[in-house]
Design a protein around this motif. Structure first.
Motif, PDB file in Angstrom:
ATOM      1  N   GLY A 123       0.828  -1.211   0.000  1.00  0.00           N
ATOM      2  CA  GLY A 123       0.000   0.000   0.000  1.00  0.00           C
ATOM      3  C   GLY A 123       0.859   1.256   0.000  1.00  0.00           C
ATOM      4  N   ASP A 124       1.908   1.242   0.839  1.00  0.00           N
ATOM      5  CA  ASP A 124       2.972   2.252   0.719  1.00  0.00           C
ATOM      6  C   ASP A 124       2.574   3.662   1.110  1.00  0.00           C
ATOM      7  OD1 ASP A 124       5.616   2.577   0.138  1.00  0.00           O
ATOM      8  OD2 ASP A 124       5.324   2.956  -1.997  1.00  0.00           O
ATOM      9  N   THR A 125       1.473   3.815   1.847  1.00  0.00           N
ATOM     10  CA  THR A 125       1.007   5.185   2.086  1.00  0.00           C
ATOM     11  C   THR A 125       1.677   5.854   3.282  1.00  0.00           C
ATOM     12  OG1 THR A 125      -0.782   4.486   3.528  1.00  0.00           O
ATOM     13  CG2 THR A 125      -1.296   4.635   1.190  1.00  0.00           C
ATOM     14  N   ALA A 126       2.138   5.073   4.256  1.00  0.00           N
ATOM     15  CA  ALA A 126       2.714   5.603   5.512  1.00  0.00           C
ATOM     16  C   ALA A 126       1.674   6.381   6.327  1.00  0.00           C
ATOM     17  CB  ALA A 126       3.946   6.473   5.230  1.00  0.00           C
ATOM     18  N   GLN A 127       0.391   6.075   6.114  1.00  0.00           N
ATOM     19  CA  GLN A 127      -0.654   6.840   6.810  1.00  0.00           C
ATOM     20  C   GLN A 127      -1.312   6.069   7.950  1.00  0.00           C
ATOM     21  OE1 GLN A 127      -3.394   7.997   3.756  1.00  0.00           O
ATOM     22  NE2 GLN A 127      -1.891   9.239   2.699  1.00  0.00           N
ATOM     23  N   VAL A 128      -1.183   4.728   7.905  1.00  0.00           N
ATOM     24  CA  VAL A 128      -1.952   3.928   8.864  1.00  0.00           C
ATOM     25  C   VAL A 128      -1.586   4.271  10.314  1.00  0.00           C
ATOM     26  CG1 VAL A 128      -2.312   1.562   9.723  1.00  0.00           C
ATOM     27  CG2 VAL A 128      -2.529   2.046   7.289  1.00  0.00           C
ATOM     28  N   GLY A 129      -0.287   4.341  10.619  1.00  0.00           N
ATOM     29  CA  GLY A 129       0.132   4.630  12.004  1.00  0.00           C
ATOM     30  C   GLY A 129      -0.482   5.915  12.539  1.00  0.00           C
ATOM     31  N   PRO A 130      -0.213   7.059  11.873  1.00  0.00           N
ATOM     32  CA  PRO A 130      -0.791   8.315  12.374  1.00  0.00           C
ATOM     33  C   PRO A 130      -2.324   8.284  12.462  1.00  0.00           C
ATOM     34  CG  PRO A 130       0.963   8.768  10.814  1.00  0.00           C
ATOM     35  CD  PRO A 130       0.763   7.281  10.804  1.00  0.00           C
TER      36      PRO A 130
END
Ligand code: FAD
Length: 262
Positions: A123-130
């Protein structure tokens, strides 16, 4: 200290299939592995476990085969693992994924720290954590490249964002996303693998989460959906620029401008 690490199973190669109707990655029958960035998140958590007597629980949302990455995390030294899996969770975009994970985390009781990888390789978005942090109403720091100090009620971290380096103290409970490369992830222990080979990983399903509104999960709960999926066209067109260096540079600039690349 109670730590939760979010780990994801990703395709083991770039030879993946996309469902032409839903636009969702076909995850059945493909080579899979742990998201490489999550290995760094796990290593950071396991070092905190060793240095601060912490417990580490891993959590993954995905289809049943994702159990294998959770088992791998136990073989690396984690204490406990949980799979979040239900057909109703399928086809989730970033928002629905983060929401479902936050619902699962709420079922785990109290925690001090959630650690995620920086991003995934699919997915590569780096958004899930935040986004998990937002749903849980806790503070977060993304792109952490070093844990400088762990205090009783907070942690001091250094994060790197492009060319900026930021040092912050963040109170527990909080969430960190971890950059790759500043620790070397350990290998799973053969001995632990043998000891835990028949371990049963609990599965949390739709009926176990607090929010029973199906519209908040999976495809239904995803504000973004893939409209069309296609392999990128390979172009082998060459352009030769002639003239002096200055003329070539100007011609290159004009070309990039025409193509709206600058
Ligand atoms: P990231 O935000 O890059 O991951 C960061 C960290 O969060 C990970 O290192 C891990 O610690 C944690 N994490 C992420 N996912 C999980 C999980 N399942 N379980 C446990 N921990 C996890 N998303 C959209 O919003 N819109 C789209 O249109 C869209 N299209 C896609 C098309 C394809 C072909 C693919 C492969 C993905 C697409 N996605 C889309 C993203 C997809 O839904 C993601 O797999 C999912 O939302 C998780 O986001 P991510 O992989 O980008 O995670």
């Amino acid at each position: 200290m109670k730590i939760i690490v979010c780990i994801k199973q990703v395709p083991g190669s770039s030879e993946v299939q996309i469902d032409p109707i839903t636009g969702v990655l076909v995850r059945d029958g493909i080579n899979t592995k742990m998201n490489p960035y999550d290995l760094y998140a796990l290593e950071v958590a396991l070092r905190l476990k060793e240095q601060h007597n912490a417990t580490v629980k891993t959590i993954s949302m995905g289809p049943p085969p994702a159990i294998s990455v959770l088992k791998e995390s136990l073989w690396m030294g984690c204490d406990d693992a949980l799979l979040i899996s239900d057909r109703k969770f399928g086809g989730a975009d970033v928002v629905a994924t983060a929401y479902t994970l936050s619902q699962g985390i709420k079922r785990l009781g109290e925690f001090d720290l959630i650690i995620c990888g920086k991003q995934t390789t699919d997915g590569d978005t780096a958004q899930v954590g935040p986004e998990i942090a937002e749903y849980l109403h806790i503070p977060h720091v993304a792109y952490v490249e070093k844990i400088l100090e762990v205090k009783e009620k907070s942690v001091i971290v250094r994060a790197i964002m492009d060319q900026d380096i930021e040092t912050s103290e963040i109170a527990f409970p909080c969430l960190l996303t971890i950059e790759k490369g500043f620790v070397t992830p350990r290998l799973p222990s053969y001995k632990r693998g043998r000891q835990l080979k028949d371990v049963l990983i609990p599965v949390l399903t739709f009926k176990d989460v607090d929010d029973q509104d199906e519209n908040h999960y999976g495809l239904k709960g995803s504000p973004t959906q893939v409209e069309r999926m296609f392999a990128p066209l390979k172009k082998t067109e060459h352009v030769f620029l002639k003239g002096s260096s200055k003329e070539q540079a100007n011609a290159l600039y004009d070309l990039l401008k025409t193509r709206k690349l600058v």
